[in-house]
Design an enzyme around this catalytic site. Structure first.
Site, PDB file in Angstrom:
ATOM      1  N   HIS A  44       0.858  -1.186   0.000  1.00 19.67           N
ATOM      2  CA  HIS A  44       0.000   0.000   0.000  1.00 19.67           C
ATOM      3  C   HIS A  44       0.892   1.233   0.000  1.00 19.67           C
ATOM      4  O   HIS A  44       1.828   1.326   0.793  1.00 19.67           O
ATOM      5  CB  HIS A  44      -0.897   0.043   1.238  1.00 19.67           C
ATOM      6  CG  HIS A  44      -1.918  -1.049   1.281  1.00 19.67           C
ATOM      7  ND1 HIS A  44      -2.643  -1.440   0.189  1.00 19.67           N
ATOM      8  CD2 HIS A  44      -2.335  -1.839   2.304  1.00 19.67           C
ATOM      9  CE1 HIS A  44      -3.474  -2.421   0.540  1.00 19.67           C
ATOM     10  NE2 HIS A  44      -3.290  -2.689   1.798  1.00 19.67           N
ATOM     11  N   GLN A 104      -4.506  -7.668  -1.444  1.00 15.53           N
ATOM     12  CA  GLN A 104      -4.717  -8.247  -2.776  1.00 15.53           C
ATOM     13  C   GLN A 104      -6.110  -7.875  -3.308  1.00 15.53           C
ATOM     14  O   GLN A 104      -6.589  -6.778  -3.064  1.00 15.53           O
ATOM     15  CB  GLN A 104      -4.513  -9.770  -2.759  1.00 15.53           C
ATOM     16  CG  GLN A 104      -3.074 -10.194  -2.557  1.00 15.53           C
ATOM     17  CD  GLN A 104      -2.712 -10.382  -1.095  1.00 15.53           C
ATOM     18  OE1 GLN A 104      -3.513 -10.823  -0.291  1.00 15.53           O
ATOM     19  NE2 GLN A 104      -1.493 -10.066  -0.754  1.00 15.53           N
TER      20      GLN A 104
END
Length: 431
Positions: A41, A225
């Site tokens: 992220h 994911q």
């Protein structure tokens, strides 16, 4: 006020970090519930960039409780390194604002070695595209009931039996693969060397979260994911090793399904994926290259270039159904600025017949061909837009058509990596 679960509605890399950070301002608790440090992220806050892999995105926000749930596999040495890197950037991380589930399975060096060996030894078509970080083998040990879990580090007197059980599986396997066997003492040292650095964060997360929920605290569940990489509902075997659908927010944190009030799916205005596997709308031309370059489509942690293609409404509609998605956060609309023509895949053809879902069969997935609707592009910029009035008419039409095709409304629209460049249609916490 609804607790919110955020999941990727494609193959990951949809921009969940920014959206979770945007929502975390209203959240009290942010929980990672599956995956490992194979999830990247990137957060951009006040000009500062934070790259996270294992820690929840809420960790960069003061006053928030960040939690790693039992559904996550934790590499303790990687975790310590990530904590140190963020502390160097001025982020406060203490046992007061960060907790790890006591029953979280650990990723060991033997998992990483096995992961890398399998991927490198696989033939071209057999490569899964793993990050080689040990996530899959660690989940294998979990379901094989031979995991060493975080709580085991607090009981060094019982560690030898657990090490013996793990190595009773791994050493014969390693021998058969031509890898050197691992001495129990080496594994014990690996574990005990990191124990003092991670044990202060250990807690009974399921109980803690129940207390927070009963106290009226707003909980944000952060997935890693994407739904199309779910080990059950994704493009198997080119998937991750955990359940990425929204339902696992409950099992991966220790709360019941009733604790989740709103499911927000994140989707790019186009489609990308990393690694091998089917990708019906993939573009092998200059347009695909241009989308990748403009979108900076490289893995946050791996640096791997992502495959790019047009928006696939079939797959996103499938994700909406398997995760019970209530609304979509559509990201990277600005990357499509300036295209003469933009396409959306509405359905597939398989052996001469129309299909409106991606088949579960691996061979059938490889044979589907996309059918597109074409739309005129827009020459104006959408980058930085913060209201519908700032968007070109054709861009609005494009977004509305996506809503129709996937069967879910757009709740948020992201027009740049900056947190404030977001158009709010519906606040998930107000559901």
């Amino acid at each position: 006020m609804a607790n919110v679960a955020v999941v990727g509605a494609q193959w990951g890399d949809e921009g969940k970090g920014k959206i979770v950070d945007w929502l975390s301002v209203e959240a009290d608790v942010v929980v990672r519930f599956q995956g490992g440090h194979n999830a990247g992220h990137t957060l951009v806050i006040d000009g500062a960039t934070y790259k996270l892999a294992l820690l929840p995105s809420g960790i960069v926000r003061p006053g928030k409780l960040s939690v790693v749930g039992n559904g996550v596999v934790v590499d303790p040495h990687f975790l310590v390194g990530e904590i140190e890197r963020l502390r160097e950037q001025g982020v406060e991380i203490t046992p007061a604002n960060f907790k790890i589930a006591e029953n979280a399975p650990l990723i060991l060096s033997l998992h990483r070695e096995l992961d890398a060996h399998r991927e490198e030894a696989a033939g071209g078509g057999a490569k899964i595209g793993t990050t080689k970080r040990g996530i899959g083998p660690a989940y294998e040990d979990k379901v094989g009931r031979r995991s060493i879990r975080l709580m085991d580090l607090a009981e060094p007197d019982t560690l030898d039996d657990k090490i013996a059980r793990a190595l009773a599986h791994h050493n014969p396997l390693r021998k058969g693969l031509g890898l050197p066997e691992i001495a129990p003492a080496m594994l014990r040292e690996e574990l005990l060397s990191v124990a003092p650095k991670v044990l202060p964060f250990m807690d009974a997360v399921w109980d803690l979260l129940d207390e927070q929920r009963r106290a009226g605290k707003r909980i944000l569940f952060e997935g890693a994911q994407g739904v199309l990489l779910d080990v059950d509902h994704g493009t198997y075997p080119y998937v991750t090793s955990s359940n990425t659908v929204a339902a696992s927010a409950a099992s991966g944190s220790g709360l019941g399904p009733g604790a989740i009030g709103y499911v927000l799916g994140i989707a790019k205005a186009y489609t990308t994926r990393v690694g091998g596997g089917p990708f019906p709308t993939e573009l092998h031309d200059a347009i695909g290259e241009l989308i990748g370059d403009r979108g900076h489509e490289f893995g946050t942690n791996t640096g791997r270039r992502r495959r790019c293609g047009w928006f696939d409404a079939v797959l996103t509609r499938q994700a909406v159904k398997t995760s019970g998605i209530n609304g979509i956060a559509l990201t990277k609309l600005d990357i499509l600025d300036g295209f003469d023509e933009i396409k959306i895949c509405t359905h597939y053809m398989l052996d001469g017949k129309r299909v409106d879902r991606l088949p579960a069969s691996q061979s059938a997935q490889a044979r589907v061909t996309p059918v597109y609707e074409s739309y005129p592009g827009w020459k104006e910029t959408t980058s930085g837009a913060r209201s519908w009035a700032e968007l070109p008419a054709q861009a609005i039409k494009y977004v509305r058509r996506i809503e129709e095709l996937i069967g879910a409304p757009v709740a948020l629209l992201s027009t740049s990596p900056e947190r404030d460049d977001t158009i709010l249609v519906h606040n998930p916490f107000q559901d």
